[in-house]
Design a protein around this motif. Structure first.
Motif, PDB file in Angstrom:
ATOM      1  N   UNK A 338      11.205  -0.329  -6.061  1.00 55.30           N
ATOM      2  CA  UNK A 338      10.458  -0.761  -4.877  1.00 55.30           C
ATOM      3  C   UNK A 338       9.413   0.299  -4.574  1.00 55.30           C
ATOM      4  N   UNK A 339       8.146  -0.116  -4.467  1.00 57.67           N
ATOM      5  CA  UNK A 339       7.065   0.806  -4.140  1.00 57.67           C
ATOM      6  C   UNK A 339       6.369   0.320  -2.877  1.00 57.67           C
ATOM      7  N   UNK A 340       5.893   1.255  -2.091  1.00 59.61           N
ATOM      8  CA  UNK A 340       5.174   0.909  -0.870  1.00 59.61           C
ATOM      9  C   UNK A 340       5.094   2.089   0.067  1.00 59.61           C
ATOM     10  N   UNK A 341       4.495   1.857   1.232  1.00 57.76           N
ATOM     11  CA  UNK A 341       4.410   2.890   2.265  1.00 57.76           C
ATOM     12  C   UNK A 341       5.754   3.004   2.953  1.00 57.76           C
ATOM     13  N   UNK A 342       6.395   4.136   2.792  1.00 59.85           N
ATOM     14  CA  UNK A 342       7.740   4.342   3.323  1.00 59.85           C
ATOM     15  C   UNK A 342       7.730   5.585   4.192  1.00 59.85           C
ATOM     16  N   UNK A 343       8.367   5.491   5.342  1.00 65.95           N
ATOM     17  CA  UNK A 343       8.432   6.634   6.239  1.00 65.95           C
ATOM     18  C   UNK A 343       8.475   6.188   7.682  1.00 65.95           C
TER      19      UNK A 343
END
Length: 467
Positions: A338-343
């Protein structure tokens, strides 16, 4: 919240500084235009009045223009001397230029058509309002419009123009000023937008190769909310770095890490990889996201081999300086992540998560145990089409998995696979490829290998790259 408000203020301050510098340059240009125009006007008056004795160019016009020329020269020189404070001289348009035109035209109203002179003055005043817009100072545009309208009314009263014509003139000059103010607002907006885009592109450049960062900056609709993607994850780490760092001054440790990581990042970017993060002396990168790369496994394999080549070159310089060479371990594993903006809302990072990431990290840790610089999972091996042979390593248990994992040690072999795509690129072009927006513009080479060469990536020969 205080930290983020400070960051916001810093960004606004940077944009304000950029606009301020543009204003200063614009005022200097206006000063140059004024001085050039005054010089040309003085020459024209000198010829037509003093030499040809044209009546309509007399009435003391030469003296007025000469005085204006001196003031224009002083403003031109003063703007150069004041430097960053030169933008204050922009007010001279309203306080010097517009009144000068009024005095000059008023002095000649008795030599020709007074109404024609007043009508001509409208166009000149409108021109100076437009000229004031070059300085990007809205108050100056308003001041020019007010002063110009007031002096135009004086000329029209002297010429006996009707009240309706006066009202129309004021409306016309006001419309010119409003248009200029609108255009200045749009210009400032474009500057701020461009500055934000450049800042975002600079930040993206820390994680992606320049070519990938440029593509992402153009894909504004992509929100990177998260998606499942097939890719190859790479982990690398310096062996025994903690022990080495304990014997070095802190400044030397930082300098060593910066130099080493610079070499490694150039290789990652040259392969089209995405730099996820630094973990002290460790690196996490992946291939196949955010831009899809069907050959992500080959790119990761190429990258791992060239990281060893870059390290070899790096160590040559260290050996000349009499310091010990570095060794690194690299682990590769492929699969769906899973890739994406995480935080959090305050800080997000584009990253990859999943079991594939954990396995790649475990493989990198196993390189020391198995005494191999690179370990590749069976999943990654099955996806590689390039010139690489694989020797199966002993099966070892991996923390977090129920059974042992089959891993392989790669070895470059020109006859083992296709010399195409990423495998046509030579280590010598890594830096150029990392910096080029269009990698096809960079010359490409492939490499030959001698069986007895301790580092097969040192033996090279140039060949024509197939397209």
């Amino acid at each position: 919240m205080l930290i983020w408000s400070r960051l916001g203020r810093r960004q606004k301050s940077a944009m304000a500084s950029a606009i301020g510098r543009e204003q200063e340059q614009s005022v200097r240009r206006v000063n140059a235009i004024r001085f050039a125009g005054a010089s040309g006007l003085l020459g024209l008056y000198g010829v037509l009045d003093l030499l040809l004795h044209q009546a309509e160019w007399g009435a003391g016009g030469v003296q007025i223009v000469a005085g204006y020329w001196l003031i224009a020269g002083a403003l031109f020189l003063g703007g150069r001397r004041l430097g960053g404070r030169g933008s204050v001289l922009g007010v001279a348009i309203a306080l010097v230029d517009v009144p000068f035109i009024f005095v000059l035209l008023y002095s000649t109203m008795g030599t020709g058509s007074a109404a024609g002179t007043a009508g001509f003055a409208v166009g000149v005043f409108a021109l100076f309002i437009i000229l004031s817009a070059i300085t990007l100072q809205r108050p100056l545009v308003v001041a020019c419009a007010v002063v110009g309208s007031a002096l135009e009314i004086v000329l029209q009263v002297t010429a006996g123009v009707t009240v309706g014509a006066m009202v129309a003139t004021v409306l016309l000059l006001s419309l010119v000023a409003a248009t200029c103010a609108y255009l200045m607002g749009r210009f400032r907006f474009l500057i701020e937008t461009t500055a934000r885009d450049q800042l975002r592109l600079d930040r993206m450049g820390r994680y992606f190769s320049p070519a990938v960062a440029e593509l992402l900056s153009q894909a504004r609709e992509q929100q990177a909310l998260g998606e499942s993607r097939e890719l190859t994850v790479l982990f690398s780490d310096i062996r025994g770095f903690t022990t080495l760092a304990e014997s070095m001054p802190s400044e030397a440790v930082v300098r060593l890490l910066n130099d080493y990581l610079t070499c490694m990042v150039d290789v990652i970017f040259a392969a089209g990889g995405t730099l996820d993060k630094f973990m002290g002396d460790g690196i996490m990168a992946y291939f196949g996201a955010p831009i899809e790369q069907p050959d992500h496994a080959d790119r990761a394999m190429w990258c791992a081999l060239h990281m060893q080549e870059a390290l070899h070159r790096f160590n040559l310089a260290r050996e000349e300086a009499g310091v010990p060479a570095l060794k690194i371990g690299v682990g590769l594993h492929s699969g769906r992540v899973i890739v994406g903006d995480i935080g959090s809302p305050r800080r997000r990072e584009y990253t990859a998560i999943g079991d594939v990431v954990n396995v790649a990290s475990r493989l990198e840790a196993l390189t020391k145990q198995l005494a191999s610089p690179i370990l590749v999972s069976e999943t990654t091996k099955a996806r590689i089409r390039g010139p690489v042979n694989f020797v199966q390593a002993p099966e070892v248990p991996i923390r977090g998995r129920s059974g042992p994992l089959t891993v392989f040690v790669p070895a470059f072999d020109p006859a083992a696979g296709e010399l195409a795509g990423i495998w046509l690129r030579d280590h010598a072009s890594i830096l150029a490829l990392a910096q080029a927006a269009d990698s096809t513009a960079v010359g490409e080479t492939i490499q030959s290998v001698r069986a007895d060469d301790s580092n097969p990536w040192l033996a090279k020969k140039q060949v024509a790259a197939s397209r």
